[in-house]
Motif scaffolding. Structure first.
Motif, PDB file in Angstrom:
ATOM      1  N   LEU A 148       7.071   3.472   0.546  1.00 56.80           N
ATOM      2  CA  LEU A 148       6.901   4.832   0.036  1.00 56.80           C
ATOM      3  C   LEU A 148       8.136   5.279  -0.749  1.00 56.80           C
ATOM      4  O   LEU A 148       8.026   5.795  -1.864  1.00 56.80           O
ATOM      5  N   ALA A 149       9.310   5.042  -0.188  1.00 59.25           N
ATOM      6  CA  ALA A 149      10.553   5.417  -0.868  1.00 59.25           C
ATOM      7  C   ALA A 149      10.705   4.653  -2.176  1.00 59.25           C
ATOM      8  O   ALA A 149      11.106   5.219  -3.197  1.00 59.25           O
ATOM      9  N   GLY A 150      10.367   3.381  -2.181  1.00 61.98           N
ATOM     10  CA  GLY A 150      10.460   2.579  -3.393  1.00 61.98           C
ATOM     11  C   GLY A 150       9.505   3.059  -4.471  1.00 61.98           C
ATOM     12  O   GLY A 150       9.858   3.105  -5.652  1.00 61.98           O
ATOM     13  N   GLY A 151       8.294   3.436  -4.068  1.00 59.23           N
ATOM     14  CA  GLY A 151       7.328   3.971  -5.027  1.00 59.23           C
ATOM     15  C   GLY A 151       7.829   5.245  -5.678  1.00 59.23           C
ATOM     16  O   GLY A 151       7.715   5.432  -6.896  1.00 59.23           O
ATOM     17  N   PHE A 152       8.406   6.128  -4.866  1.00 62.18           N
ATOM     18  CA  PHE A 152       8.976   7.364  -5.405  1.00 62.18           C
ATOM     19  C   PHE A 152      10.112   7.059  -6.372  1.00 62.18           C
ATOM     20  O   PHE A 152      10.209   7.638  -7.446  1.00 62.18           O
ATOM     21  N   SER A 153      10.980   6.150  -5.962  1.00 62.21           N
ATOM     22  CA  SER A 153      12.154   5.823  -6.765  1.00 62.21           C
ATOM     23  C   SER A 153      11.788   5.259  -8.126  1.00 62.21           C
ATOM     24  O   SER A 153      12.346   5.673  -9.147  1.00 62.21           O
ATOM     25  N   VAL A 154      10.850   4.330  -8.163  1.00 63.58           N
ATOM     26  CA  VAL A 154      10.467   3.691  -9.427  1.00 63.58           C
ATOM     27  C   VAL A 154       9.953   4.721 -10.428  1.00 63.58           C
ATOM     28  O   VAL A 154      10.345   4.726 -11.593  1.00 63.58           O
ATOM     29  N   VAL A 155       9.093   5.593  -9.962  1.00 66.80           N
ATOM     30  CA  VAL A 155       8.508   6.601 -10.858  1.00 66.80           C
ATOM     31  C   VAL A 155       9.565   7.595 -11.328  1.00 66.80           C
ATOM     32  O   VAL A 155       9.643   7.918 -12.516  1.00 66.80           O
ATOM     33  N   VAL A 213       1.889   9.673  -5.674  1.00 66.64           N
ATOM     34  CA  VAL A 213       2.383  10.997  -5.329  1.00 66.64           C
ATOM     35  C   VAL A 213       3.637  11.341  -6.134  1.00 66.64           C
ATOM     36  O   VAL A 213       3.828  12.477  -6.564  1.00 66.64           O
ATOM     37  N   ALA A 214       4.478  10.341  -6.373  1.00 69.61           N
ATOM     38  CA  ALA A 214       5.760  10.584  -7.034  1.00 69.61           C
ATOM     39  C   ALA A 214       5.605  11.098  -8.458  1.00 69.61           C
ATOM     40  O   ALA A 214       6.455  11.852  -8.926  1.00 69.61           O
ATOM     41  N   GLY A 215       4.551  10.701  -9.147  1.00 71.75           N
ATOM     42  CA  GLY A 215       4.355  11.190 -10.510  1.00 71.75           C
ATOM     43  C   GLY A 215       4.265  12.696 -10.557  1.00 71.75           C
ATOM     44  O   GLY A 215       4.893  13.350 -11.395  1.00 71.75           O
ATOM     45  N   VAL A 216       3.524  13.259  -9.643  1.00 73.89           N
ATOM     46  CA  VAL A 216       3.378  14.713  -9.577  1.00 73.89           C
ATOM     47  C   VAL A 216       4.694  15.357  -9.144  1.00 73.89           C
ATOM     48  O   VAL A 216       5.149  16.333  -9.739  1.00 73.89           O
ATOM     49  N   VAL A 217       5.311  14.785  -8.123  1.00 73.91           N
ATOM     50  CA  VAL A 217       6.559  15.352  -7.604  1.00 73.91           C
ATOM     51  C   VAL A 217       7.663  15.288  -8.663  1.00 73.91           C
ATOM     52  O   VAL A 217       8.396  16.261  -8.867  1.00 73.91           O
ATOM     53  N   ALA A 218       7.779  14.149  -9.355  1.00 72.95           N
ATOM     54  CA  ALA A 218       8.834  13.997 -10.375  1.00 72.95           C
ATOM     55  C   ALA A 218       8.634  14.943 -11.547  1.00 72.95           C
ATOM     56  O   ALA A 218       9.598  15.354 -12.180  1.00 72.95           O
ATOM     57  N   ASP A 219       7.386  15.293 -11.833  1.00 78.43           N
ATOM     58  CA  ASP A 219       7.130  16.228 -12.924  1.00 78.43           C
ATOM     59  C   ASP A 219       7.381  17.680 -12.527  1.00 78.43           C
ATOM     60  O   ASP A 219       7.634  18.520 -13.378  1.00 78.43           O
ATOM     61  N   ARG A 220       7.300  17.973 -11.238  1.00 81.02           N
ATOM     62  CA  ARG A 220       7.409  19.367 -10.788  1.00 81.02           C
ATOM     63  C   ARG A 220       8.754  19.716 -10.167  1.00 81.02           C
ATOM     64  O   ARG A 220       9.006  20.889  -9.887  1.00 81.02           O
ATOM     65  N   VAL A 273       0.836  -1.204   0.000  1.00 83.71           N
ATOM     66  CA  VAL A 273       0.000   0.000   0.000  1.00 83.71           C
ATOM     67  C   VAL A 273       0.873   1.258   0.000  1.00 83.71           C
ATOM     68  O   VAL A 273       0.596   2.225  -0.707  1.00 83.71           O
ATOM     69  N   ALA A 274       1.949   1.226   0.781  1.00 85.39           N
ATOM     70  CA  ALA A 274       2.848   2.382   0.819  1.00 85.39           C
ATOM     71  C   ALA A 274       3.531   2.585  -0.532  1.00 85.39           C
ATOM     72  O   ALA A 274       3.674   3.723  -0.997  1.00 85.39           O
ATOM     73  N   ALA A 275       3.935   1.497  -1.178  1.00 82.47           N
ATOM     74  CA  ALA A 275       4.561   1.613  -2.502  1.00 82.47           C
ATOM     75  C   ALA A 275       3.567   2.178  -3.515  1.00 82.47           C
ATOM     76  O   ALA A 275       3.921   3.038  -4.334  1.00 82.47           O
ATOM     77  N   PHE A 276       2.330   1.721  -3.457  1.00 80.17           N
ATOM     78  CA  PHE A 276       1.300   2.239  -4.359  1.00 80.17           C
ATOM     79  C   PHE A 276       1.067   3.731  -4.119  1.00 80.17           C
ATOM     80  O   PHE A 276       1.013   4.525  -5.065  1.00 80.17           O
ATOM     81  N   ALA A 277       0.967   4.118  -2.849  1.00 78.47           N
ATOM     82  CA  ALA A 277       0.781   5.534  -2.517  1.00 78.47           C
ATOM     83  C   ALA A 277       1.976   6.355  -3.004  1.00 78.47           C
ATOM     84  O   ALA A 277       1.810   7.457  -3.533  1.00 78.47           O
ATOM     85  N   GLY A 278       3.179   5.793  -2.838  1.00 80.20           N
ATOM     86  CA  GLY A 278       4.375   6.489  -3.303  1.00 80.20           C
ATOM     87  C   GLY A 278       4.370   6.722  -4.797  1.00 80.20           C
ATOM     88  O   GLY A 278       4.747   7.793  -5.268  1.00 80.20           O
ATOM     89  N   THR A 279       3.906   5.736  -5.561  1.00 80.53           N
ATOM     90  CA  THR A 279       3.877   5.909  -7.014  1.00 80.53           C
ATOM     91  C   THR A 279       2.855   6.964  -7.426  1.00 80.53           C
ATOM     92  O   THR A 279       3.088   7.703  -8.381  1.00 80.53           O
TER      93      THR A 279
END
Length: 167
Positions: A126-133, A75-82, A67-73
């Protein structure tokens, strides 16, 4: 077609790794991350089961991680674009390393905490979700457009190797 022609047609195109230092570094980071994640998804359930003796907690810690990885992905899409993708990658990989270190410290404690394992599972997910994206979003800017199919093949191979090599 000759045997060498067939072999060269089936060979993996490594030109993106040769052509782009930035892509080589990103690819190496991805491989290391996949190995770490592979160890994480095995070590957490094994340790939780050893501590609790119940598969309910094993399911709970795996669900927390997922669930944390899914949540990270999400949120990360928006963060990685901005923001700067490089900073997102460095932050998320550093956060994952801190999580691994916390798991090590917890496992060496006289009485390891199951609650700490849940917390770190959420943190690392969460960190893994951010990283993948962020890793995926950074690739197109590192290689020429014509090399993107070769990059996709390399990333697929790295994912397969990570699944086979890690526990």
């Amino acid at each position: 077609m000759s045997a060498s022609g067939i072999f060269s047609a089936l060979a993996l195109d490594l030109s993106p790794l040769r052509a782009s230092r930035s892509f080589r570094l990103l690819f190496a980071g991805r491989v290391v991350s996949l190995l770490g994640l592979g160890m994480l998804v095995v070590a957490l359930p094994v340790q939780v089961y050893a501590l609790t003796g119940t598969s309910l907690h094993v399911a709970g810690v795996n669900t927390t991680l997922g669930v944390a990885a899914f949540a990270g992905t999400l949120v990360a899409g928006v963060v990685a674009d901005r923001t700067d993708r490089r900073r997102v990658i460095l932050w998320s990989r550093s956060a994952a390393i801190m999580g691994f270190a916390a798991l090590l410290v917890n496992s060496l404690a006289e009485s390891p905490s199951v609650a700490a394992i849940y917390a770190v599972a959420a943190w690392d997910g969460l960190a893994g979700g951010f990283s993948v994206v962020a890793l995926a979003a950074a690739v197109p800017s590192l290689v020429p457009r014509g090399q993107l199919p070769a990059v996709a093949a390399l990333q697929a191979i790295s994912l397969d190797l990570g699944a086979v090599v890690s526990p």
